[in-house]
Design a protein around this motif. Structure first.
Motif, short mmCIF file in Angstrom:
data_model
loop_
_atom_site.label_atom_id
_atom_site.label_comp_id
_atom_site.label_asym_id
_atom_site.label_seq_id
_atom_site.Cartn_x
_atom_site.Cartn_y
_atom_site.Cartn_z
N LYS A 68 7.49 36.97 -5.10
CA LYS A 68 7.53 38.19 -5.90
C LYS A 68 8.39 39.28 -5.28
N SER A 155 0.57 39.25 -11.29
CA SER A 155 1.40 39.01 -12.47
C SER A 155 2.68 38.28 -12.02
N ASN A 157 5.82 38.38 -12.25
CA ASN A 157 7.11 39.08 -12.31
C ASN A 157 7.59 39.37 -10.90
N SER A 163 5.37 43.28 -16.20
CA SER A 163 4.64 42.02 -16.19
C SER A 163 5.09 41.16 -17.37
N GLU A 192 -2.40 44.11 -18.11
CA GLU A 192 -3.23 43.52 -17.07
C GLU A 192 -4.68 43.98 -17.21
N HIS A 247 5.71 50.57 -10.56
CA HIS A 247 5.55 49.29 -11.23
C HIS A 247 6.24 49.30 -12.57
#
Ligand code: TXA
Ligand code: MG
Length: 360
Positions: A68, A155, A157, A163, A192, A247
């Motif tokens: 990630k 997640s 991504n 996400s 999420e 994020h």
């Protein structure tokens, strides 16, 4: 240079229906073996796609952080498929935790407990607590069982990207970085899970989601909300380490516009026009009610103002599409903060780096 990893991409759906034939059973078995031997598999859940590794294997958690590009002080959620497994990874299950598990599991709720010895520090980012969720998605449940019961999954991504809610974006971010990607049907929820810290009394919401404060309070009485959730400027550090990072960020510069509908439309159109004159590509996030009134290069419908579940399910896909379109400036209406609207505004404000324009 190290050769890129070959990622096996498999599909377990036809026309959006999960098939349960021999092939699928074999795919899940194979994926389970990959996880058991320390590999990584991305899979669908009802919230967003997850990037899974064996939660009890410290090496797997390290691999997840690497794949990630995520800082390793940001703890992972352990996904389980049965309540018996919870007892093995937590010190004790408080009464309120049991009540919430009964009410909302399997489903989009993550709870934080004091961790037991068997949970490695690598999985919890060095914390003595652990986040746990039991997803409801059939493929996710089958995979967790095939993997031995405990999948750590953020997640799916790259760190800092929205996400993924469609397989296409999992492939974009993770192809060549992990062992397998399981494509599923369209994600139902699109945001999420709600995270609640059960180590405090009253419990504290660290990340809003589909399960709202009102829904939690109907089961266990008073629940608090981490004050850093809707403020970008708070001096306090959020209790969920992941909430501090920028994020869900699209590549374009995004602004949220709040005010009376007519004013918002005028302001968005003016800003779009100005940006266009500066040679920038402009995207607008519009509701069905107002979409006809905008002028911009890309105008995307996020759903009806009246239907926050629809808005939630479209949100991340739209942010990703703006990236694909090469949009430089994104302008969005604000939404009601009632019910799931609170979670929607939390994600949009983060995506915009808390750039909110309030019209008087
Ligand atoms: O819906 C979801 O929860 C998805 C799907 C895949 O299940 N997973 C997900 O994971 O959103 P991730 O890693 O993207 O977000 C986990 C969040 C982070 O903000 C992290 O800091 C927080 O949970 N978290 C995890 N363990 C924690 C702990 N022990 N204490 C406080 N926060 C924790
Ligand atoms: Mg994430």
């Amino acid at each position: 240079m190290e050769p890129a990893m070959i990622t096996k991409i498999v599909d377990v759906k036809r026309n959006n229906v999960i098939i349960k034939d021999e092939d699928t059973i074999n795919i899940i078995k194979e994926a389970g073996l990959i996880l058991k031997s320390g590999g990584l598999v991305a899979f669908p859940t009802e919230t967003v796609y997850g990037l899974g590794g064996d939660a009890l294997n410290p090496r797997s958690s390290e691999k997840i952080y690497n794949a990630k590009g995520r800082p390793s002080d940001n703890p992972l959620i352990i996904h389980i498929a049965s309540i018996e497994k919870l007892e093995q990874i937590v010190e004790e299950i408080p009464k309120k935790g049991k009540a919430l598990a009964n009410a909302f599991w399997p489903g989009p709720l993550t709870m934080i407990f004091h961790k037991s010895e068997i949970v490695p520090d690598e999985t919890t980012g060095g914390l003595s607590t652990v986040a746990v969720r039991m997803p409801s998605h059939e493929t996710a449940i089958a995979l967790i069982e095939a993997a031995g019961g405990f999948i750590a999954a953020p997640s799916a991504n790259l760190s800092g990207r929205p996400s993924p809610t469609v397989a296409k974006y999992v492939i974009e971010d993770m192809d060549g970085r992990i062992d397998m990607i399981i494509e599923g049907d369209a994600i139902e929820i699109g945001l999420e899970s709600t995270i609640v810290d059960m180590t405090e009394d009253p419990p504290v919401i660290l990340r809003p989601g589909f399960v709202t404060k009102e829904m939690l309070e109907a089961i266990i009485g008073k629940v608090k909300t981490d004050q850093t959730i809707l403020e970008g400027t708070s001096t306090k550090a959020p209790k969920a380490p992941g909430m501090k990072y920028r994020h869900y960020a699209p590549k374009g510069e995004m602004s949220m516009i709040e005010g009376k509908t007519e004013q918002v439309i005028t302001c968005i159109n003016e800003r779009a026009k100005k940006a266009k004159e500066e040679g920038k590509k402009v995207g607008v996030i519009a509701t069905t009610e107002n979409i006809m009134q905008y002028e911009a290069d890309y105008i995307k419908c996020i759903g009806s103002k009246q239907n926050e579940e629809q808005i939630a399910s479209q949100l991340y896909r739209i942010l990703r599409e703006f990236d694909d379109d090469g949009v430089d400036v994104i302008l969005s209406e604000c939404f009601s903060e009632e019910g799931m609207g609170y979670a929607i505004m939390n994600r949009l404000l983060k995506a915009s780096g808390y750039r909110k324009i309030i019209l008087k």
